[in-house]
Design a protein around this motif. Structure first.
Motif, PDB file in Angstrom:
ATOM      1  N   GLU A   1       0.841  -1.205   0.000  1.00  0.00           N
ATOM      2  CA  GLU A   1       0.000   0.000   0.000  1.00  0.00           C
ATOM      3  C   GLU A   1       0.871   1.249   0.000  1.00  0.00           C
ATOM      4  O   GLU A   1       1.894   1.303   0.676  1.00  0.00           O
ATOM      5  CB  GLU A   1      -0.905   0.009   1.231  1.00  0.00           C
TER       6      GLU A   1
ATOM      7  N   ARG B   1      -7.752  10.272  -2.725  1.00  0.00           N
ATOM      8  CA  ARG B   1      -8.500   9.380  -1.808  1.00  0.00           C
ATOM      9  C   ARG B   1      -9.889   9.074  -2.368  1.00  0.00           C
ATOM     10  O   ARG B   1     -10.334   7.946  -2.360  1.00  0.00           O
ATOM     11  CB  ARG B   1      -8.623  10.031  -0.419  1.00  0.00           C
ATOM     12  N   ARG B   2     -10.553  10.116  -2.866  1.00  0.00           N
ATOM     13  CA  ARG B   2     -11.908   9.898  -3.410  1.00  0.00           C
ATOM     14  C   ARG B   2     -11.857   8.983  -4.633  1.00  0.00           C
ATOM     15  O   ARG B   2     -12.712   8.141  -4.829  1.00  0.00           O
ATOM     16  CB  ARG B   2     -12.556  11.237  -3.785  1.00  0.00           C
TER      17      ARG B   2
ATOM     18  N   GLY C   1     -11.282   5.376  -3.456  1.00  0.00           N
ATOM     19  CA  GLY C   1     -12.397   4.862  -2.650  1.00  0.00           C
ATOM     20  C   GLY C   1     -11.920   3.873  -1.609  1.00  0.00           C
ATOM     21  O   GLY C   1     -10.949   4.112  -0.896  1.00  0.00           O
ATOM     22  N   GLU C   2     -12.572   2.717  -1.566  1.00  0.00           N
ATOM     23  CA  GLU C   2     -12.265   1.705  -0.542  1.00  0.00           C
ATOM     24  C   GLU C   2     -10.974   0.949  -0.848  1.00  0.00           C
ATOM     25  O   GLU C   2     -10.353   0.373   0.027  1.00  0.00           O
ATOM     26  CB  GLU C   2     -13.402   0.673  -0.479  1.00  0.00           C
ATOM     27  N   ARG C   3     -10.627   0.937  -2.125  1.00  0.00           N
ATOM     28  CA  ARG C   3      -9.487   0.107  -2.513  1.00  0.00           C
ATOM     29  C   ARG C   3      -8.180   0.872  -2.273  1.00  0.00           C
ATOM     30  O   ARG C   3      -8.097   2.061  -2.583  1.00  0.00           O
ATOM     31  CB  ARG C   3      -9.634  -0.245  -3.992  1.00  0.00           C
ATOM     32  N   ALA C   4      -7.165   0.177  -1.748  1.00  0.00           N
ATOM     33  CA  ALA C   4      -5.907   0.866  -1.448  1.00  0.00           C
ATOM     34  C   ALA C   4      -5.127   1.137  -2.734  1.00  0.00           C
ATOM     35  O   ALA C   4      -5.204   0.379  -3.697  1.00  0.00           O
ATOM     36  CB  ALA C   4      -5.066   0.003  -0.521  1.00  0.00           C
TER      37      ALA C   4
END
Ligand SMILES: C[S@@+](CC[C@H](N)C(=O)[O-])C[C@H]1O[C@@H](n2cnc3c(N)ncnc32)[C@H](O)[C@@H]1O
Length: 420
Positions: A389, A398-399, A402-405
């Motif tokens: 990561e 970041r947007r 989303g949820e994925r690194a």
């Protein structure tokens, strides 16, 4: 090369996974390798960490048929080539960027000790000459030598592009060093190229450019004589690094498009590949080196036209840029498959990135591991992969993820068709 430690995931053949994880982690802590050999000689954007390169070269070499080279089709400043040479393996590097080739050649220069000594003597003599001339001019108040006019470059345009980046006294000193190198070039092109790499290595440090990747103007108070001092230090650094290598394995470097690999290496002629291709939309390698191109008079038209994944390529037309990126990735994977010996390995280090969108739209993430997998044909199979990561650098990024690194990946591929 400061890195933030991130969580690592891996999958595939266990021993290969362990090595890939170690290769990614080594970049977080291993300063010793980074400072060894010729690695510290010249800065370069997105340089592969030398410790990562060392581990990957070791992994790939285990399945390299004897005598076949370790190839880096995006060799940049030559980190993989240095490590391959240090491991006493023949090696071939390819890069479309003339500056990359200049630096990679200097860092892997394979010549007898006497020739290395000659390089050091000539380099230090140039530094002395320029230093003395500067002192004499200051004493007598004499006019310094006129600026150089490299052949084939419009002197006024060159001057305009360079003027704001160097204090006048620094520019004079640099131009004088360059003129002395031009004098060497008449009789010894190779030596002149190594000395030019030394000059290149100091250019940004004493200019008003913030860094390779940051082209903003910064006020630097550079004293008289600093250029000459830095130049002689670089000559010594390269000399020591080359001496430490103690390898007679040759490194061959081609200034070509990586997709032309099959024109340079016969089918099955590569013992292994270790490479870090451009990350989509992240850097502008041609742009980052523009000041060096201008000062050193390096031709860069092919690089401007053929650079893969450049950030400037994604501005304005993301749809066509995405198509071009996926096509380039497929072509590059195909070129690697064509030259790899059956059963041999290719290690690729590549990172996720994101493409900024016009105002109001969400930026698009690029998942590099997915893209590499999608580009594979039956000629190359994944033996293992590891992903670490990476920190996100702002709200937009970041947007978009989303949820994925967001991650950096080390991917190990095997050319099908060989004995396991
Ligand atoms: C991530 S950098 C490689 C850095 C290198 N591993 C090092 O340690 O210095 C990617 C390289 O790809 C090169 N490149 C971009 N487009 C290319 C193309 N079409 N063919 C060959 N090289 C290209 C860039 O000039 C850059 O040097």
């Amino acid at each position: 090369m400061p890195r933030t430690v991130g969580r690592v995931r891996a999958d595939g053949i266990p021993a290969a996974c362990d090595a890939l994880v170690e290769a990614l982690r080594a970049a977080n802590h291993d300063r010793e390798v980074a400072e060894s050999l010729t690695h510290p000689f010249h800065s370069y954007p997105a340089r592969l960490h030398p410790a990562t390169a060392r581990i990957l070269v070791d992994v790939v070499a285990t399945r390299a048929p004897r005598g076949l080279p370790i190839v880096d089709p995006f060799c940049g400043s030559g980190t993989v080539l240095v490590e391959a040479r240090a491991a006493k393996l023949p090696t071939i590097g390819v890069d479309l960027n003339p500056l990359a080739c200049l630096v990679a050649h200097a860092k892997t220069w394979s010549v007898p000790p006497k020739r290395r000594q000659q390089f050091k003597d000539v380099g230090l003599a140039i530094a002395r000459t320029v230093h003395e001339a500067g002192k004499a001019a200051r004493r007598s108040g004499a006019e310094p030598a006129p600026l150089r006019k490299p052949k084939g470059f419009d002197p006024n345009a060159r001057d305009r592009r360079l003027a704001s980046w160097f204090a006048p006294h620094v520019r004079r000193e640099l131009e004088h060093i360059a003129s002395e190198i031009d004098g060497v070039r008449d009789s010894d092109e190779e030596l002149a190229s190594i000395l030019t790499a030394c000059l290149s290595s100091i250019l940004y440090k004493i200019s008003s450019r913030t860094s390779d990747t940051d082209g903003t103007w910064v006020d630097r108070n550079i004293p008289r004589g600093a250029a000459t001092r830095h130049f002689s230090q670089r000559v010594e650094l390269l000399y020591e690094g080359l001496n430490d290598m103690r390898s007679t394995s040759p490194a061959t470097i081609f200034e070509r498009d990586a997709r032309a690999l099959p024109d340079l290496i016969p089918a099955g002629g590569a013992g292994g590949i270790v490479t870090s291709p451009p990350y989509a939309g992240t850097y502008d390698y041609a742009e980052h080196q523009r000041l060096r191109f201008d000062f050193l008079a390096l031709r860069h038209r092919d690089m401007d036209a053929g650079e893969i994944g450049s950030r400037r390529g994604f501005v304005g037309g993301p749809e066509s840029a995405f198509r071009a990126w996926h096509r380039a990735l497929a072509d590059m994977i195909d070129a690697m498959a064509q030259v790899l010996a059956p059963g041999a390995l290719a290690a690729i280090v590549i990172g996720d990135s994101f493409i900024k969108a016009p105002h109001g739209k969400t930026a698009t993430p690029i998942y590099a591991l997915d893209d590499v997998r999608a580009a594979l044909t039956e000629d190359l199979v994944v033996e293992a992969w590891a992903s670490q990561e990476r920190p996100m650098l702002g709200g937009v990024e970041r947007r978009s993820f989303g949820e994925r690194a967001k991650a950096e990946h080390a991917i190990l591929l095997r050319r099908t068709g060989g004995q396991l």
